[in-house]
Design a protein around this motif. Structure first.
Motif, PDB file in Angstrom:
ATOM      1  N   GLY A 313     103.803  42.608  -7.592  1.00  0.00           N
ATOM      2  CA  GLY A 313     102.758  42.893  -6.631  1.00  0.00           C
ATOM      3  C   GLY A 313     102.266  41.744  -5.791  1.00  0.00           C
ATOM      4  N   GLY A 314     102.552  40.479  -6.164  1.00  0.00           N
ATOM      5  CA  GLY A 314     102.110  39.347  -5.364  1.00  0.00           C
ATOM      6  C   GLY A 314     102.931  39.202  -4.098  1.00  0.00           C
ATOM      7  N   PHE A 315     102.344  38.556  -3.096  1.00  0.00           N
ATOM      8  CA  PHE A 315     103.017  38.332  -1.822  1.00  0.00           C
ATOM      9  C   PHE A 315     103.285  36.844  -1.640  1.00  0.00           C
ATOM     10  CE2 PHE A 315     100.862  42.318  -1.290  1.00  0.00           C
ATOM     11  CZ  PHE A 315     101.548  43.049  -0.334  1.00  0.00           C
ATOM     12  N   LYS A 316     104.436  36.522  -1.063  1.00  0.00           N
ATOM     13  CA  LYS A 316     104.704  35.149  -0.658  1.00  0.00           C
ATOM     14  C   LYS A 316     103.798  34.770   0.515  1.00  0.00           C
ATOM     15  CE  LYS A 316     109.720  35.131  -1.547  1.00  0.00           C
ATOM     16  NZ  LYS A 316     111.012  34.798  -0.900  1.00  0.00           N
ATOM     17  N   TYR A 317     103.590  33.458   0.700  1.00  0.00           N
ATOM     18  CA  TYR A 317     102.942  32.986   1.914  1.00  0.00           C
ATOM     19  C   TYR A 317     103.953  32.929   3.043  1.00  0.00           C
ATOM     20  CZ  TYR A 317     100.993  29.660   5.279  1.00  0.00           C
ATOM     21  OH  TYR A 317     100.574  29.037   6.440  1.00  0.00           O
ATOM     22  N   LYS A 318     105.090  32.268   2.807  1.00  0.00           N
ATOM     23  CA  LYS A 318     106.176  32.219   3.779  1.00  0.00           C
ATOM     24  C   LYS A 318     107.442  32.771   3.154  1.00  0.00           C
ATOM     25  CE  LYS A 318     104.634  28.560   6.887  1.00  0.00           C
ATOM     26  NZ  LYS A 318     105.005  27.309   7.593  1.00  0.00           N
ATOM     27  N   PRO A 319     108.343  33.330   3.959  1.00  0.00           N
ATOM     28  CA  PRO A 319     109.537  33.957   3.411  1.00  0.00           C
ATOM     29  C   PRO A 319     110.384  33.039   2.533  1.00  0.00           C
ATOM     30  CG  PRO A 319     109.247  34.628   5.683  1.00  0.00           C
ATOM     31  CD  PRO A 319     108.210  33.575   5.422  1.00  0.00           C
ATOM     32  N   ALA A 320     110.355  31.732   2.803  1.00  0.00           N
ATOM     33  CA  ALA A 320     111.179  30.812   2.017  1.00  0.00           C
ATOM     34  C   ALA A 320     110.542  30.424   0.686  1.00  0.00           C
ATOM     35  CB  ALA A 320     111.473  29.550   2.829  1.00  0.00           C
ATOM     36  N   ASP A 321     109.283  30.803   0.460  1.00  0.00           N
ATOM     37  CA  ASP A 321     108.611  30.444  -0.788  1.00  0.00           C
ATOM     38  C   ASP A 321     109.257  31.155  -1.976  1.00  0.00           C
ATOM     39  OD1 ASP A 321     106.904  28.904   0.702  1.00  0.00           O
ATOM     40  OD2 ASP A 321     105.233  30.333   0.637  1.00  0.00           O
ATOM     41  N   THR A 322     109.066  30.585  -3.148  1.00  0.00           N
ATOM     42  CA  THR A 322     109.674  31.148  -4.358  1.00  0.00           C
ATOM     43  C   THR A 322     108.654  31.662  -5.363  1.00  0.00           C
ATOM     44  OG1 THR A 322     109.792  28.936  -5.343  1.00  0.00           O
ATOM     45  CG2 THR A 322     111.741  29.717  -4.145  1.00  0.00           C
ATOM     46  N   VAL A 323     107.366  31.564  -5.021  1.00  0.00           N
ATOM     47  CA  VAL A 323     106.305  32.098  -5.878  1.00  0.00           C
ATOM     48  C   VAL A 323     105.279  32.788  -4.996  1.00  0.00           C
ATOM     49  CG1 VAL A 323     106.570  30.364  -7.699  1.00  0.00           C
ATOM     50  CG2 VAL A 323     105.016  29.928  -5.786  1.00  0.00           C
ATOM     51  N   PRO A 324     104.514  33.734  -5.536  1.00  0.00           N
ATOM     52  CA  PRO A 324     103.482  34.387  -4.744  1.00  0.00           C
ATOM     53  C   PRO A 324     102.274  33.483  -4.542  1.00  0.00           C
ATOM     54  CG  PRO A 324     103.419  35.216  -6.985  1.00  0.00           C
ATOM     55  CD  PRO A 324     104.612  34.298  -6.903  1.00  0.00           C
ATOM     56  N   SER A 325     101.524  33.747  -3.511  1.00  0.00           N
ATOM     57  CA  SER A 325     100.285  33.037  -3.214  1.00  0.00           C
ATOM     58  C   SER A 325      99.114  33.991  -3.416  1.00  0.00           C
ATOM     59  CB  SER A 325     100.303  32.537  -1.769  1.00  0.00           C
ATOM     60  OG  SER A 325      98.992  32.317  -1.288  1.00  0.00           O
ATOM     61  N   ALA A 326      98.116  33.552  -4.153  1.00  0.00           N
ATOM     62  CA  ALA A 326      96.950  34.406  -4.384  1.00  0.00           C
ATOM     63  C   ALA A 326      96.269  34.771  -3.067  1.00  0.00           C
ATOM     64  CB  ALA A 326      95.967  33.707  -5.321  1.00  0.00           C
ATOM     65  N   TYR A 327      96.029  33.774  -2.215  1.00  0.00           N
ATOM     66  CA  TYR A 327      95.321  34.060  -0.965  1.00  0.00           C
ATOM     67  C   TYR A 327      96.139  34.940  -0.046  1.00  0.00           C
ATOM     68  CZ  TYR A 327      90.865  31.754  -1.156  1.00  0.00           C
ATOM     69  OH  TYR A 327      89.558  31.463  -1.450  1.00  0.00           O
ATOM     70  N   SER A 328      97.413  34.666   0.058  1.00  0.00           N
ATOM     71  CA  SER A 328      98.255  35.498   0.909  1.00  0.00           C
ATOM     72  C   SER A 328      98.331  36.920   0.375  1.00  0.00           C
ATOM     73  CB  SER A 328      99.656  34.891   0.997  1.00  0.00           C
ATOM     74  OG  SER A 328      99.616  33.636   1.645  1.00  0.00           O
ATOM     75  N   SER A 329      98.316  37.059  -0.930  1.00  0.00           N
ATOM     76  CA  SER A 329      98.360  38.398  -1.529  1.00  0.00           C
ATOM     77  C   SER A 329      97.101  39.179  -1.190  1.00  0.00           C
ATOM     78  CB  SER A 329      98.526  38.285  -3.055  1.00  0.00           C
ATOM     79  OG  SER A 329      99.759  37.667  -3.375  1.00  0.00           O
ATOM     80  N   ILE A 330      95.958  38.506  -1.180  1.00  0.00           N
ATOM     81  CA  ILE A 330      94.697  39.155  -0.795  1.00  0.00           C
ATOM     82  C   ILE A 330      94.760  39.585   0.667  1.00  0.00           C
ATOM     83  CG2 ILE A 330      92.254  38.735  -0.379  1.00  0.00           C
ATOM     84  CD1 ILE A 330      92.365  36.861  -2.885  1.00  0.00           C
ATOM     85  N   ASP A 331      95.146  38.661   1.544  1.00  0.00           N
ATOM     86  CA  ASP A 331      95.229  38.967   2.973  1.00  0.00           C
ATOM     87  C   ASP A 331      96.190  40.117   3.236  1.00  0.00           C
ATOM     88  OD1 ASP A 331      93.467  36.888   3.569  1.00  0.00           O
ATOM     89  OD2 ASP A 331      95.078  35.450   3.977  1.00  0.00           O
ATOM     90  N   ALA A 332      97.340  40.083   2.548  1.00  0.00           N
ATOM     91  CA  ALA A 332      98.373  41.085   2.790  1.00  0.00           C
ATOM     92  C   ALA A 332      97.975  42.450   2.245  1.00  0.00           C
ATOM     93  CB  ALA A 332      99.690  40.626   2.164  1.00  0.00           C
ATOM     94  N   LEU A 333      97.458  42.495   1.028  1.00  0.00           N
ATOM     95  CA  LEU A 333      97.083  43.783   0.459  1.00  0.00           C
ATOM     96  C   LEU A 333      95.988  44.449   1.275  1.00  0.00           C
ATOM     97  CD1 LEU A 333      97.172  45.977  -1.692  1.00  0.00           C
ATOM     98  CD2 LEU A 333      95.563  44.609  -3.042  1.00  0.00           C
ATOM     99  N   ARG A 334      94.984  43.685   1.678  1.00  0.00           N
ATOM    100  CA  ARG A 334      93.898  44.247   2.489  1.00  0.00           C
ATOM    101  C   ARG A 334      94.466  44.907   3.743  1.00  0.00           C
ATOM    102  NH1 ARG A 334      90.467  39.771   2.861  1.00  0.00           N
ATOM    103  NH2 ARG A 334      91.764  39.037   4.569  1.00  0.00           N
TER     104      ARG A 334
END
Length: 469
Positions: A313-334
């Motif tokens: 369920g987590g979202f990457k910040y940038k496509p090349a990242d290899t782990v999810p970002s908490a803040y990006s996941s909040i922004d994206a889910l909203r």
């Protein structure tokens, strides 16, 4: 927010609770169907729940995840239902409300965006932001940053995002009834500044450019364009308005054909995409409509879901990242869930939990604040936070008397006639009633009625005085 632009971008480590699922296979690009959006929403909520600390908190010192509350609300999850291990005594809403109520929150050197962030997330959590506790009124806290010399700005005008988020917070955090909390004169003042800072390309940045031809001609960013257009729309500006249409066209012009991402100043990333979509959502513009579908058949929502780990369920910040970002996941889910920058709280499922919590009354002897505007009908709007310590029943006369010496900014009220007792208020700041043009009062967006000194004022009331017919 308080939104130094880099701090939002920090990627956090994957919570241990996600284990190997955090790095599960990403889905292939595809136009997002309702079923895919529903799955993304469900998985995103699960990920955000995993970010909750064992004590129930999402916010505290350092980088904060309290923005999760706006995402939860958009996704239909009540914040009071979010509790570690099902321990309802540690539910996220109660823990957050307790934090907001402490004298030391937000810090020894607060800025206006601290209180705007608190307002947006308290509202989404089902905490009336004007009635957090006997001592905490977030609406009054925001009012205290009104710029008397530059009406319509909140906080130093050079840091324009303070004014953008004032529009989002004061316009988006409605009264519990769902009506506008603040008077139209204040809304109009904020909208005027939002319009004046729109760049020539149709977007905005976090910097003030009003009256600066060079600044107005600089490139806008996706993030603040989403936020500013949302601020216009939650203030009642329709999505057919010229400035909103220009903002929409700016975002359309930043679409990357191959992915549906917005080409941000910070590079293609999910946080910027989330903010851009949130602006569209707040304005009732479908981010998956034909005008936001590229020639390759991609939309901004496609880009977000393509960068979400499934099922973790987590979202990457940038496509090349290899782990999810908490803040990006909040922004994206909203954004995927259809939210703007705050959403009214869903009805909770926890037995006995209410949709809203609010301080019910003043506490005698406890210092507090109230939000006050004074509109003389001639364009001279005054806005302030009034500090006082209630001792019993509080009246409009009591509040205005306190405002003469304990208002921030000062000068909100200089005189009131009569100065004591009961009866109709006949003059404020030297301006007297004249025929049908008289001083009238409103509380929490209620209809204006004759201003009486003995009118009862309750904890958290947002008070507006207006001279006119």
């Amino acid at each position: 927010m308080s939104l130094p632009r880099t701090s939002r971008r920090l990627s956090l480590a994957v919570p241990a609770a996600l284990g190997a699922l955090a790095l599960s296979t990403l889905p292939a690009f595809a136009t997002s169907t309702p079923a895919q959006i529903a799955t993304s929403r469900t998985n995103g909520v699960s990920y955000l729940k995993s970010l909750q600390a064992a004590d129930g908190s999402y916010a505290g010192s350092g980088l904060s995840n309290e923005w999760a509350f706006s995402a939860f609300a958009a996704a239909g999850t009540a914040v009071v239902d979010v509790a570690p291990g099902g321990d309802t005594t540690k539910n996220a809403r109660t823990v957050y409300r307790n934090l907001l109520s402490t004298a030391g929150w937000p810090s020894a050197t607060p800025v206006v965006t601290d209180y705007e962030r608190g307002t947006l997330n308290a509202y989404a959590a089902g905490i009336d932001p004007a009635r957090v506790s006997a001592s905490r009124n977030l609406i009054a806290d925001i009012y205290s940053y009104w710029q008397t010399a530059e009406p319509g700005y909140f906080g130093p005008s050079a840091n324009f995002n303070g004014t953008v988020f004032a529009g989002l917070a004061l316009g988006g955090a409605k009264a519990q009834s769902g009506t506008a909390r603040i008077p139209q004169a204040l809304t109009d003042s904020i909208v005027t500044r939002l319009r004046a800072n729109q760049h020539n390309d149709g977007g905005w940045t976090y910097q003030k450019v009003e009256g600066n031809p060079t600044g107005l001609n600089t490139a806008s960013d996706i993030d603040m364009t989403g936020a500013a257009m949302a601020a216009l729309c939650v203030s009642g500006v329709p999505n057919t308005d010229t400035d909103v249409v220009q903002a929409k066209n700016f975002l359309k012009g930043k679409l990357v054909a191959s992915s549906g991402a917005f080409n941000s100043l910070y590079g293609v990333n999910t946080s910027s995409n989330g903010w851009g979509i949130a602006g569209l959502n707040a304005c009732g513009i479908n981010p998956q409509s034909a005008e936001f579908t590229t020639l390759s058949g991609k939309t901004p929502v496609d880009f977000l879901i393509a960068n979400q780990y499934s099922p973790a369920g987590g979202f990457k910040y940038k496509p090349a990242d290899t782990v999810p970002s908490a803040y990006s996941s909040i922004d994206a889910l909203r954004a995927v869930a259809g939210g703007g920058f705050t959403t009214a709280p869903p009805v909770p499922v926890t037995p006995g939990a209410t949709q809203w919590v609010a301080q019910p009354t003043f506490t005698a002897g406890t210092a507090t604040k109230l939000a006050l505007t004074v509109d003389d009908g001639a364009g001279n709007l005054k806005v302030c936070s009034v500090s006082f310590t209630p001792t019993g029943t509080t009246t409009l006369g009591d509040v205005l008397a306190a405002a003469t010496s304990a208002a921030t900014p000062s000068g909100c009220v200089t005189s009131v006639t009569p100065a004591s007792g009961t009866g109709t208020i006949t003059a404020v700041n030297g301006k007297a009633n004249s025929g049908s043009n008289t001083w009238k009062a409103s509380v929490d967006g209620s209809a204006f009625a004759g201003a009486l000194r003995e009118k009862t004022i309750n904890v958290g009331d947002t008070i507006a005085l207006r001279w006119g017919a």
